[in-house]
Design a protein around this motif. Structure first.
Motif, PDB file in Angstrom:
ATOM      1  N   GLU A  77      13.345 -31.594  -2.685  1.00 58.74           N
ATOM      2  CA  GLU A  77      13.407 -32.291  -3.814  1.00 58.74           C
ATOM      3  C   GLU A  77      14.974 -32.334  -4.383  1.00 58.74           C
ATOM      4  OE1 GLU A  77       8.772 -32.546  -5.533  1.00 58.74           O
ATOM      5  OE2 GLU A  77      10.258 -30.777  -6.042  1.00 58.74           O
ATOM      6  N   SER A  78      15.592 -31.218  -4.139  1.00 58.99           N
ATOM      7  CA  SER A  78      16.793 -31.022  -4.794  1.00 58.99           C
ATOM      8  C   SER A  78      17.999 -31.828  -3.681  1.00 58.99           C
ATOM      9  CB  SER A  78      17.157 -29.462  -4.811  1.00 58.99           C
ATOM     10  OG  SER A  78      17.111 -29.005  -3.572  1.00 58.99           O
ATOM     11  N   ASN A  79      17.434 -32.024  -2.591  1.00 60.89           N
ATOM     12  CA  ASN A  79      18.593 -32.875  -1.755  1.00 60.89           C
ATOM     13  C   ASN A  79      18.830 -34.117  -2.275  1.00 60.89           C
ATOM     14  OD1 ASN A  79      18.734 -35.206   0.785  1.00 60.89           O
ATOM     15  ND2 ASN A  79      19.359 -33.146   1.398  1.00 60.89           N
ATOM     16  N   GLU A  80      20.110 -34.393  -2.584  1.00 57.03           N
ATOM     17  CA  GLU A  80      20.693 -35.523  -3.258  1.00 57.03           C
ATOM     18  C   GLU A  80      20.197 -36.950  -2.766  1.00 57.03           C
ATOM     19  OE1 GLU A  80      24.806 -37.458  -4.621  1.00 57.03           O
ATOM     20  OE2 GLU A  80      24.939 -35.641  -3.554  1.00 57.03           O
ATOM     21  N   LYS A  81      20.073 -37.152  -1.631  1.00 57.08           N
ATOM     22  CA  LYS A  81      19.433 -38.327  -1.075  1.00 57.08           C
ATOM     23  C   LYS A  81      18.160 -38.472  -1.282  1.00 57.08           C
ATOM     24  CE  LYS A  81      21.792 -37.515   3.064  1.00 57.08           C
ATOM     25  NZ  LYS A  81      22.785 -36.267   2.693  1.00 57.08           N
ATOM     26  N   ILE A  82      17.265 -37.434  -0.885  1.00 66.60           N
ATOM     27  CA  ILE A  82      15.829 -37.424  -1.025  1.00 66.60           C
ATOM     28  C   ILE A  82      15.595 -37.576  -2.427  1.00 66.60           C
ATOM     29  CG2 ILE A  82      13.757 -36.113  -0.840  1.00 66.60           C
ATOM     30  CD1 ILE A  82      14.937 -36.913   2.004  1.00 66.60           C
ATOM     31  N   ALA A  83      16.200 -36.874  -3.505  1.00 62.01           N
ATOM     32  CA  ALA A  83      16.163 -37.037  -4.975  1.00 62.01           C
ATOM     33  C   ALA A  83      16.220 -38.489  -5.211  1.00 62.01           C
ATOM     34  CB  ALA A  83      17.034 -35.880  -5.765  1.00 62.01           C
ATOM     35  N   ALA A  84      17.280 -39.092  -4.683  1.00 59.45           N
ATOM     36  CA  ALA A  84      17.383 -40.653  -5.376  1.00 59.45           C
ATOM     37  C   ALA A  84      16.244 -41.452  -4.801  1.00 59.45           C
ATOM     38  CB  ALA A  84      19.066 -40.983  -4.761  1.00 59.45           C
ATOM     39  N   TYR A  85      16.123 -41.232  -3.547  1.00 60.04           N
ATOM     40  CA  TYR A  85      14.817 -41.891  -2.730  1.00 60.04           C
ATOM     41  C   TYR A  85      13.485 -41.632  -3.646  1.00 60.04           C
ATOM     42  CZ  TYR A  85      10.951 -42.948   0.534  1.00 60.04           C
ATOM     43  OH  TYR A  85       9.763 -43.372   1.156  1.00 60.04           O
ATOM     44  N   LEU A  86      13.161 -40.480  -4.018  1.00 67.03           N
ATOM     45  CA  LEU A  86      11.837 -40.150  -4.737  1.00 67.03           C
ATOM     46  C   LEU A  86      11.922 -40.873  -6.129  1.00 67.03           C
ATOM     47  CD1 LEU A  86      11.306 -36.360  -3.724  1.00 67.03           C
ATOM     48  CD2 LEU A  86      10.193 -38.455  -2.721  1.00 67.03           C
ATOM     49  N   LYS A  87      12.980 -40.808  -6.676  1.00 66.48           N
ATOM     50  CA  LYS A  87      13.193 -41.290  -7.907  1.00 66.48           C
ATOM     51  C   LYS A  87      12.800 -42.831  -8.079  1.00 66.48           C
ATOM     52  CE  LYS A  87      16.366 -41.595 -12.066  1.00 66.48           C
ATOM     53  NZ  LYS A  87      17.690 -41.212 -12.393  1.00 66.48           N
ATOM     54  N   LYS A  88      13.202 -43.759  -7.041  1.00 64.50           N
ATOM     55  CA  LYS A  88      12.822 -45.099  -6.940  1.00 64.50           C
ATOM     56  C   LYS A  88      11.703 -45.471  -6.270  1.00 64.50           C
ATOM     57  CE  LYS A  88      15.832 -46.214  -3.331  1.00 64.50           C
ATOM     58  NZ  LYS A  88      17.265 -46.811  -3.118  1.00 64.50           N
ATOM     59  N   ARG A  89      10.917 -44.346  -5.465  1.00 60.62           N
ATOM     60  CA  ARG A  89       9.821 -44.553  -4.711  1.00 60.62           C
ATOM     61  C   ARG A  89       8.845 -45.057  -5.627  1.00 60.62           C
ATOM     62  NH1 ARG A  89       6.996 -39.690  -1.129  1.00 60.62           N
ATOM     63  NH2 ARG A  89       6.597 -38.988  -3.212  1.00 60.62           N
ATOM     64  N   PRO A  90       8.299 -46.298  -5.183  1.00 61.01           N
ATOM     65  CA  PRO A  90       6.892 -46.731  -6.055  1.00 61.01           C
ATOM     66  C   PRO A  90       5.645 -45.913  -5.592  1.00 61.01           C
ATOM     67  CG  PRO A  90       7.298 -48.306  -3.861  1.00 61.01           C
ATOM     68  CD  PRO A  90       8.376 -47.168  -3.976  1.00 61.01           C
ATOM     69  N   LYS A  91       4.976 -45.876  -6.823  1.00 55.37           N
ATOM     70  CA  LYS A  91       3.836 -45.038  -6.794  1.00 55.37           C
ATOM     71  C   LYS A  91       2.608 -45.924  -6.219  1.00 55.37           C
ATOM     72  CE  LYS A  91       4.473 -42.344 -10.757  1.00 55.37           C
ATOM     73  NZ  LYS A  91       3.666 -42.047 -11.972  1.00 55.37           N
ATOM     74  N   THR A  92       1.989 -45.348  -5.026  1.00 54.45           N
ATOM     75  CA  THR A  92       0.964 -46.031  -4.126  1.00 54.45           C
ATOM     76  C   THR A  92      -0.179 -45.492  -4.201  1.00 54.45           C
ATOM     77  OG1 THR A  92       1.757 -45.243  -2.375  1.00 54.45           O
ATOM     78  CG2 THR A  92       2.809 -47.123  -3.023  1.00 54.45           C
ATOM     79  N   GLU A  93      -1.275 -45.641  -3.781  1.00 58.39           N
ATOM     80  CA  GLU A  93      -2.543 -45.060  -3.728  1.00 58.39           C
ATOM     81  C   GLU A  93      -2.548 -43.743  -2.730  1.00 58.39           C
ATOM     82  OE1 GLU A  93      -7.644 -46.300  -2.794  1.00 58.39           O
ATOM     83  OE2 GLU A  93      -5.827 -47.576  -2.941  1.00 58.39           O
TER      84      GLU A  93
END
Length: 205
Positions: free
Chosen positions: A188-204
């Motif tokens: 989660e602290s990886n810069e690229k992963i963090a940016a991706y997770l921030k904009k990742r849509p919530k899905t079922e």
């Protein structure tokens, strides 16, 4: 330059590990998603084995998500520095996949007469058993915050993806597994992963 397209339902599921590999490696790919309602027609007919996800690499459709995720991890240098590290990384990935497979077998079971009881047993008995196995193997192979060695590998991404998906059942389900929680923090602290997770849509799923 290779061209990548990942095809899957509109969700994380078995495609998310591959997405995280692309993100961590900073490699562009086309993320082709479709609603489950459209699966029986066009999309199923176009798959190599009648299942998703699959990866299209330079026009070739490749099934089996763990197989092509492993290939991508090697290609992007996050599979391990030598044969021993790669073997250990595979062991971690396979151990995590055991939990993933059990989860899907229970979550999408259509034969049980009492699905609620089935899921209750899964969460109370099977999830802790699998998490204990993952905790044991990463304690053997990794250092603090990493599942193997002392750098992030695709096994860390798989640990994060599947372990964090268990939090929907119980927000405290990882509390007894400090090694797993440390790996999740690393990812989660990886810069690229963090940016991706921030904009990742919530899905079922």
């Amino acid at each position: 330059m290779s061209k990548y397209k990942l095809t899957y339902f509109d969700g994380r599921g078995r495609a998310e590990l591959t997405r995280l590999i692309f993100v961590a490696a900073n490699v562009q790919f086309e993320d082709e998603i479709f609603p489950f309602a459209e699966w029986p027609g066009k999309y199923r007919a176009e798959t190599p084995l009648g299942q998703v996800p699959y990866l299209t690499l330079n026009g070739e459709k490749i099934p089996q998500s763990i197989a092509y995720s492993r290939m991508l991890a090697k290609r992007f240098n996050i599979a391990g520095g030598d044969e021993i590290e790669q073997m250990r990384t595979d062991v971690v990935v396979d151990t995590v996949t055991d939990l993933q497979n059990t989860h899907y077998l229970r979550e999408f079971d259509e034969t049980s007469q009492d699905h609620d009881a089935l899921m209750k047993k899964f969460v109370s008995e099977e999830v802790p058993m699998h998490l204990e196995r993952i905790e044991k193997i990463v304690n053997l192979y990794g250092n603090e915050g990493f599942s193997v060695g002392n750098s992030m590998k695709w096994s860390d991404l798989h640990v994060y993806d599947i372990a964090s998906s268990m939090l929907k059942f119980d927000a405290n389900i990882l509390d007894k597994f400090p090694k797993i929680k440390a790996i999740c923090r690393t990812v989660e602290s990886n810069e690229k992963i963090a940016a991706y997770l921030k904009k990742r849509p919530k899905t079922e799923f």
